[in-house]
Motif scaffolding. Structure first.
Motif, PDB file in Angstrom:
ATOM      1  N   UNK A   1      71.097 -27.230  87.650  1.00  0.00           N
ATOM      2  CA  UNK A   1      69.971 -27.645  88.465  1.00  0.00           C
ATOM      3  C   UNK A   1      69.078 -28.788  88.228  1.00  0.00           C
ATOM      4  N   UNK A   2      68.454 -29.111  87.160  1.00  0.00           N
ATOM      5  CA  UNK A   2      67.699 -30.213  87.111  1.00  0.00           C
ATOM      6  C   UNK A   2      68.687 -31.449  87.260  1.00  0.00           C
TER       7      UNK A   2
ATOM      8  N   UNK B   1      68.538 -21.628  79.712  1.00  0.00           N
ATOM      9  CA  UNK B   1      68.420 -23.165  79.582  1.00  0.00           C
ATOM     10  C   UNK B   1      69.384 -23.902  79.949  1.00  0.00           C
ATOM     11  N   UNK B   2      70.593 -23.935  79.724  1.00  0.00           N
ATOM     12  CA  UNK B   2      71.711 -24.585  79.795  1.00  0.00           C
ATOM     13  C   UNK B   2      71.801 -24.553  81.508  1.00  0.00           C
TER      14      UNK B   2
ATOM     15  N   UNK C   1      65.435 -29.036  78.618  1.00  0.00           N
ATOM     16  CA  UNK C   1      66.310 -27.903  78.119  1.00  0.00           C
ATOM     17  C   UNK C   1      65.229 -27.038  77.116  1.00  0.00           C
ATOM     18  N   UNK C   2      64.599 -27.574  76.455  1.00  0.00           N
ATOM     19  CA  UNK C   2      63.839 -26.789  75.452  1.00  0.00           C
ATOM     20  C   UNK C   2      62.659 -26.290  76.036  1.00  0.00           C
ATOM     21  N   UNK C   3      61.920 -26.891  77.161  1.00  0.00           N
ATOM     22  CA  UNK C   3      60.773 -26.299  77.971  1.00  0.00           C
ATOM     23  C   UNK C   3      61.272 -25.163  78.813  1.00  0.00           C
ATOM     24  N   UNK C   4      62.732 -25.327  79.109  1.00  0.00           N
ATOM     25  CA  UNK C   4      63.199 -24.226  79.879  1.00  0.00           C
ATOM     26  C   UNK C   4      63.567 -23.054  79.312  1.00  0.00           C
TER      27      UNK C   4
ATOM     28  N   UNK D   1      63.525 -20.263  67.110  1.00  0.00           N
ATOM     29  CA  UNK D   1      64.801 -21.185  66.802  1.00  0.00           C
ATOM     30  C   UNK D   1      65.970 -21.539  67.829  1.00  0.00           C
ATOM     31  N   UNK D   2      65.905 -20.860  68.819  1.00  0.00           N
ATOM     32  CA  UNK D   2      66.548 -21.190  70.117  1.00  0.00           C
ATOM     33  C   UNK D   2      66.006 -22.409  70.714  1.00  0.00           C
TER      34      UNK D   2
END
Length: 538
Positions: free
Chosen positions: A351-352, A344-345, A368-371, A168-169
């Motif tokens: 960085x990205x 993720x943030x 963000x989701x991949x991180x 869910x995160x």
């Protein structure tokens, strides 16, 4: 030890169904921008902000560890739970600067106040620290708690909680995190309050509990010569660590940044401060009750960390056990969700996005989701490593915040309160700070092989509270001296970023952003903190 009954499992199942329902509801709402994904569209109300701040702080290892402190004679440690006044301070002093500057992360604030180098340094350092300490410790300790409580395999318990929380995160982002944390806060408080009431009833109330303890057991204040908890160092260092954690750390501040405005953010922090007072009564006291019952021969446990689970299983009625267990799982999942989202943030925004400034919103959302997914996987991969790490190093991982807090606290405090502090001073403090922290940790781990009385042995063996207090003074000195020896920052570059450079419009807006009730509740929090300090004097 007693086992869970069918009714307990029904309660636990109901908690998970409710949690999944909220997560699904949140995930059906569209997330189209980075502001939606990382800060819930900056549209969160004060109740959810405060509940999320509290839930992020309280992990299952925190609950069990605090009960263990109560059962193991470490009452001075409750001073860290009295940091409710620092949560309130964050809302009044720090958060207005963060929200006004429109930042996504606290390292981003350092770039606005100083330069890009300070942002890079703190972003990368924070990300590494989160993965190596917060993720690993939370997953490992949570796995132990759940496997021992529910009598299931450690791997199974850890994997289920990590995967469910990660799902869910990853999909719902910050909005899914804060709304599920609001539910988890309610469940956690209900469960812990139940255990406290049951425990105090079993021991004969507060007077019965005190009568079953040795005289002076509840005194949180030790002499300045105490080898473990000298009170001057305890007060100074806990305040330094608390300022870093509650007022500058992305892990906590991200919840305040998701508020609709400064008024809501401050009110959420004040509510979070009120909630922060509850662990003293709901987590520490059950440990003390368990010790009192053990002294009377009514409970048996081998180590202090078993006190919470033993009291739960032996003294709590069927059905209520499931509620307390659900509260423990809520504590674990809320902490995990917070650290996943914060990692993720930091990676995506600090960085990205810095490396790819022209990246479109959809690409940033995907990153963000991949991180988040990567951090979830890293958390799982860390489990076997944590199982093989010695207990001594595990304790150091938990206390390492005392070594990383002083330089970061110094930079933020001086940066906001003094317009003379410049980027050279901030960078010198951060770089020298991480060097000193690594040196101290290395010497502490190897102190037994060093010559007693030598400089290196003294440095590594010094009480960690005393060391951190001196370390903070060193950090402040480096920051001030370096800044004074180099040119002052250009006034136009720091307008509105320090108290000395606020415009009249900003001052007026700040005065209009709170009511008398915000002041009253803030004073109430401080009054309760003082009351507890006086109460725990013997």
């Amino acid at each position: 030890m007693s086992e869970f009954a069918t009714l307990d499992w029904v309660v636990i199942g109901a908690y998970f169904l409710l949690l999944i329902g909220i997560a699904v509801w949140v995930m059906t709402r569209k997330t189209e921008t980075t502001e939606d994904y990382f800060l819930a569209g900056r549209n969160i109300g004060w109740f959810v902000v405060g509940a999320s701040i509290f839930a992020s702080n309280i992990g299952s290892e925190h609950v069990v560890g605090l009960a263990g402190a109560g059962a193991g004679g470490k009452i001075p440690m409750l001073i860290y739970e009295l940091h409710a006044w620092l949560v309130v301070t964050m809302g009044w002093v720090f958060l207005p600067f963060y929200i006004r500057s429109g930042i996504f992360t606290t390292p981003e604030f350092l770039e606005k106040r100083f330069n890009a180098q300070t942002r890079w340094f703190l972003s990368i350092f924070s990300l590494l620290a989160y993965v190596l300490t917060k993720v690993s410790v939370t997953v490992y300790a949570g796995g132990i708690v759940i496997s021992s409580l529910l009598h299931i395999d450690f791997w199974f318990g850890a994997l289920i909680t990590v995967i469910l929380t990660g799902a869910y995160t990853v999909i719902g982002g910050m909005r899914a995190v804060v709304y599920t944390e609001a539910l988890q806060t309610v469940v956690l408080l209900l469960g812990a309050a139940t255990l406290t009431i049951v425990g105090l009833n079993a021991v004969g109330g507060w007077s019965g509990m005190k009568a079953s303890l040795e005289p002076g057991y509840l005194n949180m204040w030790r002499p300045a010569s105490d080898p473990d908890f000298p009170w001057p160092s305890l007060v100074i260092t806990s305040t330094i660590v608390g300022t870093w954690y509650w007022c500058t750390d992305q892990y906590i501040i991200q919840r305040g940044l998701a508020a609709r405005n400064i008024t809501i953010g401050r009110r959420g922090a004040i509510f979070g401060g009120l909630l922060k007072l509850t662990p003293i009564f709901l987590f520490l006291i059950p440990g003390v009750v368990a010790l009192a019952l053990k002294n009377r021969g009514e409970l048996q446990w081998d180590t202090a960390d078993q006190a919470f689970a033993t009291l739960l299983m032996e003294k709590t009625p069927i059905g209520l056990r499931g509620l307390v267990a659900a509260g423990l799982m809520a504590a674990l999942m809320s902490s995990l969700a917070s650290v996943f989202n914060s990692c993720s943030t930091l990676f995506t925004v600090d960085i990205y996005k810095k490396l790819r400034p022209n990246a479109p919103e959809k690409q940033l959302l995907r990153v963000g989701r991949n991180a988040t997914a990567v951090v979830v996987v890293l958390g799982i991969l860390w489990i076997p490593i944590m199982q093989n790490i010695s207990g001594v190093l595990y304790e150091y991982l938990q206390s390492v915040q005392s070594y990383i807090a002083p330089p970061i606290t110094a930079v933020f405090l001086l940066g906001i309160f003094s317009k003379r502090i410049n980027s050279q001073g901030a960078m010198a403090t951060l770089v020298s700070g991480i060097a000193v922290a690594i040196l101290r940790l290395g010497l502490e781990l190897s102190k037994d092989s060093l010559t007693p009385g030598s400089l290196l042995h003294s440095f590594g063996a010094m009480n960690f509270l005393t060391f951190a207090a001196w370390f903070f003074l060193f950090s402040v000195s480096v920051c001030v001296i370096t800044s004074l020896l180099t040119p002052a920052p250009a006034p136009e570059t720091i307008v509105g970023l320090t108290y000395g450079t606020l415009t009249e419009e900003q001052k007026t807006a700040n005065r209009n952003s709170y009511s008398i009730w915000d002041v009253v509740v803030s004073v109430l929090v401080v009054a309760i903190v003082i009351f507890v300090m006086v109460t725990f004097t013997g």
